[in-house]
Motif scaffolding. Structure first.
Motif, PDB file in Angstrom:
ATOM      1  N   GLU A 111     -43.467 -25.089   9.480  1.00  0.00           N
ATOM      2  CA  GLU A 111     -43.069 -23.759   9.938  1.00  0.00           C
ATOM      3  C   GLU A 111     -42.890 -22.768   8.793  1.00  0.00           C
ATOM      4  O   GLU A 111     -43.019 -21.563   8.978  1.00  0.00           O
ATOM      5  N   LEU A 112     -42.582 -23.244   7.602  1.00  0.00           N
ATOM      6  CA  LEU A 112     -42.362 -22.345   6.483  1.00  0.00           C
ATOM      7  C   LEU A 112     -43.674 -21.794   5.934  1.00  0.00           C
ATOM      8  O   LEU A 112     -43.736 -20.649   5.477  1.00  0.00           O
ATOM      9  N   MET A 113     -44.742 -22.624   5.968  1.00  0.00           N
ATOM     10  CA  MET A 113     -46.018 -22.193   5.408  1.00  0.00           C
ATOM     11  C   MET A 113     -46.951 -21.684   6.504  1.00  0.00           C
ATOM     12  O   MET A 113     -47.387 -20.558   6.500  1.00  0.00           O
ATOM     13  N   HIS A 114     -47.264 -22.520   7.477  1.00  0.00           N
ATOM     14  CA  HIS A 114     -48.133 -22.142   8.577  1.00  0.00           C
ATOM     15  C   HIS A 114     -47.986 -23.192   9.660  1.00  0.00           C
ATOM     16  O   HIS A 114     -47.566 -24.299   9.432  1.00  0.00           O
ATOM     17  N   GLY A 115     -48.341 -22.807  10.888  1.00  0.00           N
ATOM     18  CA  GLY A 115     -48.250 -23.754  11.983  1.00  0.00           C
ATOM     19  C   GLY A 115     -46.870 -23.782  12.601  1.00  0.00           C
ATOM     20  O   GLY A 115     -45.961 -23.050  12.227  1.00  0.00           O
ATOM     21  N   ASP A 116     -46.719 -24.674  13.567  1.00  0.00           N
ATOM     22  CA  ASP A 116     -45.452 -24.822  14.254  1.00  0.00           C
ATOM     23  C   ASP A 116     -45.203 -26.309  14.480  1.00  0.00           C
ATOM     24  O   ASP A 116     -45.906 -27.160  13.934  1.00  0.00           O
ATOM     25  N   GLU A 117     -44.204 -26.608  15.305  1.00  0.00           N
ATOM     26  CA  GLU A 117     -43.839 -28.003  15.522  1.00  0.00           C
ATOM     27  C   GLU A 117     -44.970 -28.774  16.189  1.00  0.00           C
ATOM     28  O   GLU A 117     -45.187 -29.953  15.880  1.00  0.00           O
ATOM     29  N   GLU A 118     -45.703 -28.127  17.087  1.00  0.00           N
ATOM     30  CA  GLU A 118     -46.823 -28.805  17.751  1.00  0.00           C
ATOM     31  C   GLU A 118     -47.926 -29.149  16.754  1.00  0.00           C
ATOM     32  O   GLU A 118     -48.490 -30.245  16.789  1.00  0.00           O
ATOM     33  N   ASP A 119     -48.224 -28.229  15.852  1.00  0.00           N
ATOM     34  CA  ASP A 119     -49.223 -28.495  14.820  1.00  0.00           C
ATOM     35  C   ASP A 119     -48.790 -29.657  13.933  1.00  0.00           C
ATOM     36  O   ASP A 119     -49.599 -30.525  13.577  1.00  0.00           O
ATOM     37  N   TYR A 120     -47.526 -29.656  13.576  1.00  0.00           N
ATOM     38  CA  TYR A 120     -47.024 -30.724  12.713  1.00  0.00           C
ATOM     39  C   TYR A 120     -47.067 -32.073  13.430  1.00  0.00           C
ATOM     40  O   TYR A 120     -47.425 -33.092  12.826  1.00  0.00           O
ATOM     41  N   GLN A 121     -46.732 -32.081  14.724  1.00  0.00           N
ATOM     42  CA  GLN A 121     -46.765 -33.337  15.464  1.00  0.00           C
ATOM     43  C   GLN A 121     -48.189 -33.852  15.594  1.00  0.00           C
ATOM     44  O   GLN A 121     -48.442 -35.070  15.479  1.00  0.00           O
TER      45      GLN A 121
END
Length: 239
Positions: free
Chosen positions: A126-136
């Motif tokens: 979330e700090l750089m790019h993307g959100d929780e769904e992207d990270y998952q």
């Protein structure tokens, strides 16, 4: 700026034979391409907080268990066969190609259990790019490729997450197969593909399916006793 070839004796002396460790932290090293004479006995190698753009010579560290490469400038990391490596930390580098890295790790680090890629372009947050769904989704990709992984970034890998990762890959494979089978020369979205596949395999057409569905509510119905056995006993005025 230094390379490890500038003063081989200095770097070799920093390896601790008693603890099987070599620490070269914060030395402004730009290249690492040699290994000390006792490289095969080194189990812990820490090259963090340098200026490394590439790391070579790791094939001599055959007994390596832990490799720390945090805070460097690495983008394309060549990891040789390290059969005993269980921990790899690559935080805050320049890793873009996740697939290439995972392909290398799956082949060359069969016992890898702890991996951290935080702060790389390949690791969404979330700090750089993307959100929780992207990270998952990123976690699913990594977990599915590295079968023995127990800890990824800042979170453990639990059984339910590994199960979800495996199922996600199966779904993606099915969707790709459907798209290739239905329309190899045209790109169809998932919704259209699934609709077409349902139409091909359903034994009843949509109209029959609608007739057999139950529902609640009022319906307008007019009785016509044309085919009834009791119709002969009922006059037109009674209908």
């Amino acid at each position: 700026m230094l390379t490890t070839t500038d003063n081989d004796d200095e770097y070799s002396s920093q390896s601790n034979k008693e603890t099987d460790s070599l620490f070269l932290v914060g030395q402004d090293i730009t290249e690492f391409n040699i290994a000390p004479n006792n490289a095969q006995y080194i189990k812990h190698l820490d090259l963090s907080y340098n200026l490394l753009e590439k790391v070579e010579g790791l094939q001599r560290f055959v007994g390596l268990r832990e490799l720390i490469l945090d805070n460097n400038m690495l983008s394309n990391i060549q990891i040789p066969l390290l059969p005993f490596l269980h921990t790899l930390s690559l935080n805050k580098n320049r890793v873009y190609d996740l697939d290439n890295l995972l392909d290398t790790l799956s082949k060359h680090t069969p016992l890898l259990e702890f991996l951290s890629l935080l702060g790389n372009p390949a690791c969404p947050n979330e700090l750089m790019h993307g959100d929780e769904e992207d990270y998952q989704n990123y976690r699913y990709s990594v977990i599915n490729r590295l079968k023995h992984l127990k800890f990824l970034d800042s979170r453990p890998v639990v059984a339910a997450e590994r199960y979800d990762a495996q199922n996600r890959v199966k779904i993606v494979q099915v969707v790709k197969a459907l798209q290739e089978d239905l329309c190899p020369d045209d790109s169809l979205d998932l919704t259209r593909s699934l609709d077409l596949r349902t139409a091909e395999t359903t034994p009843l057409d949509r109209s029959q399916d609608m007739v057999q569905r139950a529902g609640f509510g009022k319906r307008s119905y007019k009785y016509k006793g044309k085919n009834s056995e009791g119709n002969k006993f009922i006059s037109n005025d009674d209908l």
